[in-house]
Design an enzyme around this catalytic site. Structure first.
Site, mmCIF file in Angstrom:
data_model
loop_
_atom_site.group_PDB
_atom_site.id
_atom_site.type_symbol
_atom_site.label_atom_id
_atom_site.label_comp_id
_atom_site.label_asym_id
_atom_site.label_seq_id
_atom_site.Cartn_x
_atom_site.Cartn_y
_atom_site.Cartn_z
ATOM 1 N N CYS A 147 0.977 7.426 8.824
ATOM 2 C CA CYS A 147 1.224 6.477 7.769
ATOM 3 C C CYS A 147 0.180 6.911 6.681
ATOM 4 O O CYS A 147 -0.981 6.866 6.676
ATOM 5 C CB CYS A 147 0.734 5.180 8.252
ATOM 6 S SG CYS A 147 1.851 4.607 9.780
ATOM 7 N N ASN B 24 -5.436 -2.950 1.861
ATOM 8 C CA ASN B 24 -6.846 -3.131 1.588
ATOM 9 C C ASN B 24 -7.271 -1.750 1.225
ATOM 10 O O ASN B 24 -7.189 -0.718 1.803
ATOM 11 C CB ASN B 24 -7.432 -2.971 3.103
ATOM 12 C CG ASN B 24 -8.641 -3.912 3.177
ATOM 13 O OD1 ASN B 24 -9.378 -3.778 2.077
ATOM 14 N ND2 ASN B 24 -9.073 -4.614 4.279
ATOM 15 N N GLU C 30 -13.831 2.156 16.321
ATOM 16 C CA GLU C 30 -14.459 0.988 15.742
ATOM 17 C C GLU C 30 -13.736 -0.163 16.220
ATOM 18 O O GLU C 30 -12.479 -0.102 16.486
ATOM 19 C CB GLU C 30 -14.155 1.193 14.219
ATOM 20 C CG GLU C 30 -12.862 1.282 13.523
ATOM 21 C CD GLU C 30 -12.743 1.724 12.451
ATOM 22 O OE1 GLU C 30 -13.829 2.160 11.701
ATOM 23 O OE2 GLU C 30 -11.778 1.552 11.783
ATOM 24 N N CYS D 185 -2.875 4.527 5.631
ATOM 25 C CA CYS D 185 -3.799 4.295 6.573
ATOM 26 C C CYS D 185 -5.024 5.101 6.545
ATOM 27 O O CYS D 185 -4.578 6.346 6.655
ATOM 28 C CB CYS D 185 -3.112 4.065 7.858
ATOM 29 S SG CYS D 185 -4.224 3.782 9.266
ATOM 30 N N CYS E 121 -7.974 -0.728 8.941
ATOM 31 C CA CYS E 121 -7.834 0.439 9.958
ATOM 32 C C CYS E 121 -8.665 1.681 9.425
ATOM 33 O O CYS E 121 -8.231 2.257 8.472
ATOM 34 C CB CYS E 121 -6.569 0.496 10.272
ATOM 35 S SG CYS E 121 -6.212 1.676 11.571
ATOM 36 N N CYS F 134 -10.620 -6.980 17.213
ATOM 37 C CA CYS F 134 -9.441 -6.046 16.846
ATOM 38 C C CYS F 134 -9.712 -4.867 17.444
ATOM 39 O O CYS F 134 -10.847 -4.095 17.329
ATOM 40 C CB CYS F 134 -9.409 -5.832 15.367
ATOM 41 S SG CYS F 134 -8.390 -4.710 14.823
ATOM 42 N N GLY G 146 -5.669 3.871 15.820
ATOM 43 C CA GLY G 146 -4.606 4.366 16.813
ATOM 44 C C GLY G 146 -3.305 3.652 17.026
ATOM 45 O O GLY G 146 -3.223 2.672 16.302
ATOM 46 N N GLU G 147 -2.636 4.245 17.906
ATOM 47 C CA GLU G 147 -1.017 3.610 18.005
ATOM 48 C C GLU G 147 -1.136 3.380 19.326
ATOM 49 O O GLU G 147 -1.140 4.165 20.218
ATOM 50 C CB GLU G 147 -0.006 4.529 17.479
ATOM 51 C CG GLU G 147 1.343 4.161 18.134
ATOM 52 C CD GLU G 147 1.897 2.978 17.877
ATOM 53 O OE1 GLU G 147 1.713 2.150 16.587
ATOM 54 O OE2 GLU G 147 2.458 2.116 18.554
ATOM 55 N N CYS H 95 -5.263 9.066 15.009
ATOM 56 C CA CYS H 95 -3.801 8.623 15.248
ATOM 57 C C CYS H 95 -2.619 9.632 15.075
ATOM 58 O O CYS H 95 -3.138 10.437 14.032
ATOM 59 C CB CYS H 95 -3.577 7.642 14.302
ATOM 60 S SG CYS H 95 -1.857 6.523 14.738
ATOM 61 N N SER I 30 0.092 -4.396 18.143
ATOM 62 C CA SER I 30 1.035 -3.910 16.790
ATOM 63 C C SER I 30 1.408 -2.595 17.059
ATOM 64 O O SER I 30 0.433 -1.584 17.313
ATOM 65 C CB SER I 30 -0.144 -4.108 15.869
ATOM 66 O OG SER I 30 0.491 -3.894 14.636
ATOM 67 N N LEU J 255 6.479 -3.012 9.642
ATOM 68 C CA LEU J 255 7.711 -2.779 9.045
ATOM 69 C C LEU J 255 7.338 -2.056 7.612
ATOM 70 O O LEU J 255 7.658 -1.106 7.488
ATOM 71 C CB LEU J 255 8.492 -4.073 8.864
ATOM 72 C CG LEU J 255 9.911 -3.841 8.237
ATOM 73 C CD1 LEU J 255 10.643 -2.907 9.119
ATOM 74 C CD2 LEU J 255 10.622 -5.071 8.140
HETATM 75 N N1 SAH Z 1 -0.876 1.599 14.870
HETATM 76 C C1 SAH Z 1 -0.593 0.179 14.973
HETATM 77 C C2 SAH Z 1 -1.885 -0.557 14.761
HETATM 78 C C3 SAH Z 1 -3.070 0.053 14.049
HETATM 79 S S1 SAH Z 1 -2.726 -0.483 12.194
HETATM 80 C C4 SAH Z 1 0.460 -0.288 13.873
HETATM 81 O O1 SAH Z 1 0.735 0.762 13.207
HETATM 82 O O2 SAH Z 1 0.630 -1.444 13.770
HETATM 83 C C5 SAH Z 1 -2.699 -2.174 12.394
HETATM 84 C C6 SAH Z 1 -2.052 -2.700 10.897
HETATM 85 O O3 SAH Z 1 -2.752 -2.673 9.924
HETATM 86 C C7 SAH Z 1 -0.705 -2.414 10.776
HETATM 87 O O4 SAH Z 1 -0.040 -3.345 10.366
HETATM 88 C C8 SAH Z 1 -1.036 -1.443 9.289
HETATM 89 O O5 SAH Z 1 0.116 -1.204 8.722
HETATM 90 C C9 SAH Z 1 -1.937 -2.218 8.845
HETATM 91 N N2 SAH Z 1 -2.862 -1.342 7.802
HETATM 92 C C10 SAH Z 1 -3.357 0.086 8.099
HETATM 93 N N3 SAH Z 1 -4.064 0.443 6.981
HETATM 94 C C11 SAH Z 1 -4.148 -0.854 6.093
HETATM 95 C C12 SAH Z 1 -4.716 -0.989 4.952
HETATM 96 N N4 SAH Z 1 -5.459 0.212 4.376
HETATM 97 N N5 SAH Z 1 -4.683 -2.013 4.233
HETATM 98 C C13 SAH Z 1 -3.804 -3.003 4.817
HETATM 99 N N6 SAH Z 1 -3.356 -2.931 6.070
HETATM 100 C C14 SAH Z 1 -3.481 -1.674 6.740
#
Ligand code: SAH
Length: 347
Positions: A116, A293, A92, A119, A336, A105, A162-163, A112, A194, A218
């Protein structure tokens, strides 16, 4: 063999045309057709001889992404596009509109590996890396959608599925083409990577002189909490992040962004903010607070706006430049992995 031609950089295309017995400038012409004009068939490349086009089409083809589903937010007009890849996997991309800025985006992987806890993409697990062609095609397709209303992308953020740094080779290739003036021609100031914090890869990218903006997720102010939500913290922890930030040759006015997803009753207290301020004191960074979110399949909650504002105030009062990231597409599950998850019903 059939190869994808839209994974190649300008230098690679120049080499290819030479090998095929053409003058190097044909490589630049091809490059412009593919990336600047977004053309996906050789027959439209009218300033290239028919014989050469036919020769190319025997061995080369273009990456195709099918727009499977588009949802538009009623709140802010942002659009979420679900693309079907040639191997029937899905990714997406999101289009966000903010004053004069139109941001794409972009995804870099199907699924991934980072795991996390907050996520949605993590729930898919890891399927595969995207090719440079698939990364770039998202940008081109989004520009095509915009061109219907005479608009164009101004910014790109690698914050989709993804990362990005876990797919470093293809990320670098796509960045090279995104930043090339004969390619997608974006300024490095308009592109942000990111990362969950793959610090070894981050150093590699920066040391190769990619000057794009860097954001590190972070999401906690101490290792105990970060360990609970981000498994990558076992490999690269908060102290490592601080060390790398001190070491990276990032120009002064180009501070590194630290993203902090605020989760209710987990990392949103004043004590967390004070700890964070102490940790980040004196570093060339800014903080982007992201309101979590909430997804259907999660037991975590979003903080109310007041606690986010208080958190921001505490950081600012302690000398840390802090912004609350404007949330887009709250009604279309724009975080995400969310569209993917609601579309692929099995998740
Ligand atoms: N893997 C990378 C990029 C993808 S996630 C990373 O970790 O940065 C992009 C951003 O969205 C990250 O800062 C992540 O912490 C945040 N994110 C992921 N799921 C989320 C959610 N449900 N609500 C808010 N932010 C979220």
């Amino acid at each position: 063999m059939n190869y994808k031609i839209d994974c190649l950089s300008k230098a690679e295309l120049q080499k290819l045309v030479e090998v095929l017995g053409e003058k190097p400038f044909r490589g630049k012409q091809l490059f412009k057709w593919i990336y600047q004009k977004g053309v996906i068939d050789f027959s439209s490349m009218t300033d290239i001889s028919k014989t050469f086009r036919e020769k190319l089409s025997k061995s080369y083809s273009f990456t195709k992404l099918k727009k499977e589903h588009i949802v538009t937010s009623k709140l802010d007009g942002s659009k979420k596009i679900l693309f079907k890849l040639e191997d029937n996997n899905f990714i997406e991309s999101v289009l966000m509109f903010d004053e004069n800025r139109i941001t794409a985006c972009i995804s870099t992987q199907v699924g991934c590996k980072m795991g996390c806890k907050f996520c949605n993409t993590a729930k898919i697990g890891f399927v595969r890396n995207l090719t440079a062609g698939e990364i770039l095609r998202q940008v081109i397709e989004l520009n095509n959608i915009l061109s219907e209303s005479g608009k164009k992308l101004t910014n790109i953020v690698f914050m989709g599925m993804g990362e990005p740094l876990d797919n470093l080779k293809n990320l670098e290739k796509s960045l090279e083409i995104i930043l090339d003036e004969d390619g997608l021609n974006f300024s490095h100031r308009k592109v942000t990577i990111s990362t969950a914090g793959l610090l070894d890869k981050l150093e590699k990218l920066v040391n190769k002189n990619f000057k794009v903006n860097i954001a590190i997720s972070l999401n906690a102010s101490d290792n105990k909490k970060r360990n609970l939500i981000m498994p990558i913290n076992k490999k690269f922890d908060i102290n490592d992040i601080v060390k790398v930030i001190k070491k990276l040759p990032v120009p002064k006015r180009k501070r590194i962004t630290l993203e902090y997803v605020m989760i209710k009753n987990f990392n949103d207290s004043t004590a967390d903010a004070l700890k964070l301020a102490k940790l980040l004191n004196g570093l060339p960074i800014k903080v982007n607070l992201i309101i979590y979110n909430k997804t259907k399949r999660s037991n975590l909650d979003s903080p109310d706006l007041n606690s986010a504002l208080n958190f921001q105030k505490t950081l600012i009062n302690n000398g840390i430049a802090t912004f609350i990231r404007k949330s887009f597409g709250a009604d279309i599950e724009a975080a995400c992995g969310q569209l993917y998850a609601s579309y692929i019903k099995t998740l």
